[in-house]
Design an enzyme around this catalytic site. Structure first.
Site, PDB file in Angstrom:
ATOM      1  N   GLU A 179       0.900  -0.861  -5.284  1.00  0.00           N
ATOM      2  CA  GLU A 179      -0.314  -0.033  -5.271  1.00  0.00           C
ATOM      3  C   GLU A 179       0.073   1.333  -5.820  1.00  0.00           C
ATOM      4  O   GLU A 179       0.711   2.135  -5.136  1.00  0.00           O
ATOM      5  CB  GLU A 179      -0.865   0.064  -3.848  1.00  0.00           C
ATOM      6  CG  GLU A 179      -2.197   0.812  -3.752  1.00  0.00           C
ATOM      7  CD  GLU A 179      -2.010   2.314  -3.566  1.00  0.00           C
ATOM      8  OE1 GLU A 179      -2.348   3.064  -4.515  1.00  0.00           O
ATOM      9  OE2 GLU A 179      -1.541   2.720  -2.501  1.00  0.00           O
TER      10      GLU A 179
ATOM     11  N   ASP B 298       0.840  -1.186   0.000  1.00  0.00           N
ATOM     12  CA  ASP B 298       0.000   0.000   0.000  1.00  0.00           C
ATOM     13  C   ASP B 298       0.884   1.249   0.000  1.00  0.00           C
ATOM     14  O   ASP B 298       1.933   1.283   0.644  1.00  0.00           O
ATOM     15  CB  ASP B 298      -0.893  -0.022   1.243  1.00  0.00           C
ATOM     16  CG  ASP B 298      -2.040   0.952   1.163  1.00  0.00           C
ATOM     17  OD1 ASP B 298      -2.701   1.007   0.107  1.00  0.00           O
ATOM     18  OD2 ASP B 298      -2.291   1.663   2.156  1.00  0.00           O
TER      19      ASP B 298
ATOM     20  N   ASP C 190     -11.422  -0.128  -0.536  1.00  0.00           N
ATOM     21  CA  ASP C 190     -11.726   1.290  -0.326  1.00  0.00           C
ATOM     22  C   ASP C 190     -12.825   1.807  -1.251  1.00  0.00           C
ATOM     23  O   ASP C 190     -13.273   2.946  -1.091  1.00  0.00           O
ATOM     24  CB  ASP C 190     -10.467   2.135  -0.542  1.00  0.00           C
ATOM     25  CG  ASP C 190      -9.504   2.057   0.630  1.00  0.00           C
ATOM     26  OD1 ASP C 190      -9.951   1.785   1.754  1.00  0.00           O
ATOM     27  OD2 ASP C 190      -8.298   2.259   0.416  1.00  0.00           O
TER      28      ASP C 190
END
Length: 501
Positions: free
Chosen positions: A344, A297, A398
């Site tokens: 990501e 991430d 998300d």
């Protein structure tokens, strides 16, 4: 991920269970069978690390980046080991079926784990030998974590920087003395980690034996109030009182006039480099034990990160700080070679980030929900612009579900572009199937679809709304939704579009 394949995104917590939260028990094994029956190659989950109520049980805010979440320990498997009795598992009243009541789950799991620890005292020699071996193999982080959570409870759940100075500063004699006074609790937390890793390792092995690879998730930053920072204070930018001098976030952009101030302490990359990135190497090698592949991430933080003075209330007055990118990745590839990485790379990404992803051959991400803006012809998320070496998602944890996105998040112009792109009219009942077919027929080697989209669920099944602190991470799937009809349909799609393992 260099061949065509597909998988499902579903966090452990979202599995069905009579005990209020998904865990590593029998239902997880049935879900692995469901994936295999559906012709899938991947099971993607969120971070497995411990969560707390103060952060709304976000898996991206943890007490440790090495430890496992005790809530994911299966009481049924503890019964099979003789560490609990069946009568211990009688739960009244029943837990909610579709969401996690974290407060009640945490209390009940704690009771069960303390009972199991008591039973462990008189367990056979083999289990104790396994525990001893586990302690030796994980000594780099286990004792520090066990002391951290023990001390945190002892000092009334205060942040570690508010502990007595000699414990805050890890003066060896003081830490040893307090750990000795609280030795039984420290040992309990070691035991909990032993049980977690034992159950998770067995489940991962079962998945791998069935051709299912586990895709995990590593946050770039760690939480300030964590064993990571308390144990490695010199690796973070802290003042004399051990408070952060700078914190992480992202600058103002199209989505926010004040940017995002996350509050995580930022790294001392000069010290990291001097120490040959040993903390990152340990962290990545630990994740290689837990997962087959990891999504990192905020990957762009390895090229440059937005540093905000801790006194600032917003992210406006920050500064881009560079990272020794090539030296870091060259070292990591040498000393932590076992882990496959997904970068990501969402949001505003610079040419330097793109070049790093290409240079080290990391697949990036594509999100179908981002494809249908007014720049559709050149939008990299649109299927006609996909590349093979990427991981394609209908949406992530998300995002809203595809159905929720269609019903609530887009305007008439976006719906019209979507209709023209599909070549037919669609509606809320059909849109998830349209997205799944777009994903499956893409040239992208890997397609990951949230289970909510497989099932065509609406916005009430959304996992997380970024920027909100409460009410997230709670969604759970019902037992009857994971059935042969769904896996059979999924297998047909997987085979038709050449993604069968």
């Amino acid at each position: 991920m260099n061949r065509r394949g597909s998988g499902i995104l579903l966090h452990i917590s979202s599995l069905p269970s009579p005990f209020g939260i998904g865990d590593c028990g029998p239902v997880a094994y049935r879900f692995a069978d469901f994936l295999q029956d559906g012709g899938q190659s991947y099971w993607q989950i969120l971070p497995l690390t411990p969560t707390t109520g103060i952060s709304g049980h976000s898996p991206y805010s943890s007490l440790s980046s090495f430890a496992g979440n005790p809530l994911f320990i299966s009481p049924q498997l503890l019964c099979e080991q003789g560490l609990l009795q069946e009568s211990d598992l009688e739960v009244e009243p029943a837990f909610p079926e579709h969401h996690v009541d974290f407060s009640r789950v945490t209390s009940l799991k704690s009771q069960w784990l303390h009972k199991a620890y008591s039973a462990f005292q008189s367990a056979g020699e083999q289990l104790h030998a396994e525990f001893k071996k586990f302690r030796k193999e994980h000594r780099d982080w286990l004792d520090d974590y066990a002391m951290f959570v023990t001390f945190k409870d002892h000092f009334g759940d205060k942040a570690w920087s508010d502990w007595p100075a000699e414990i805050r500063d890890r003066e060896p004699d003081a830490v040893t003395d307090l750990a000795s006074q609280l030795s039984e609790t420290v040992q309990f937390h070691r035991f909990v980690q032993f049980i977690f890793y034992r159950q998770w390792t067995d489940l991962k092995e079962y998945c791998n034996d069935g051709g299912i690879r586990i895709v995990g998730d590593i946050p770039y930053y760690v939480s300030y109030d964590s064993a990571d920072v308390w144990t490695n204070q010199e690796l973070f930018k802290l003042d004399s009182r051990k408070k952060p001098t700078y914190v992480g976030g992202v600058p103002p952009d199209y989505f926010s006039e004040t940017g995002q101030r996350w509050g995580n302490p930022v790294y001392r990359w000069d010290i990291m480099r001097r120490r040959n990135y040993e903390w990152w190497i340990s962290r990545l090698n630990q994740n290689a034990v837990l997962y087959d592949t990891v999504r990192i991430d905020h990957f762009r933080g390895f090229i440059a990160y937005w540093e905000i003075p801790a006194a600032e209330e917003t992210a406006v007055n920050g500064e881009w700080m560079t990272v020794p990118t090539d030296d870091f990745f060259t070292t990591i590839q040498k000393y932590a070679p076992a882990l496959d990485v997904i970068a990501e790379d969402l949001g505003v990404i610079t040419p330097e980030v793109r070049e790093t992803i290409r240079k080290y051959d990391f697949p990036g991400m594509r999100i179908l929900q981002f494809a249908f803006d007014d720049e559709l012809p050149v939008n990299p998320y649109a299927p006609h612009n996909h590349i093979q070496h990427c991981v394609l998602y209908t949406g992530t944890h998300d995002n809203n579900t595809v159905r929720g996105w269609y019903e609530n998040d887009i305007d008439a112009a976006t719906r019209e572009r979507l209709r023209r792109y599909l070549g037919h009219h669609t509606d809320a009942n059909q849109i998830h199937n349209d997205f799944i077919r777009m994903g499956m027929r893409s040239v992208a080697n890997t397609v990951i679809i949230p289970l909510q989209d497989i099932l065509g669920l609406g916005g009430d099944a959304r996992m997380n709304i970024p920027g909100t602190a409460q009410g997230n991470w709670e969604w759970r799937v019902s037992q009857d939704a994971i059935n042969p009809e769904v896996s059979g349909h999924l297998r047909k799609l997987t085979e038709f579009f050449g993604r069968k393992k």
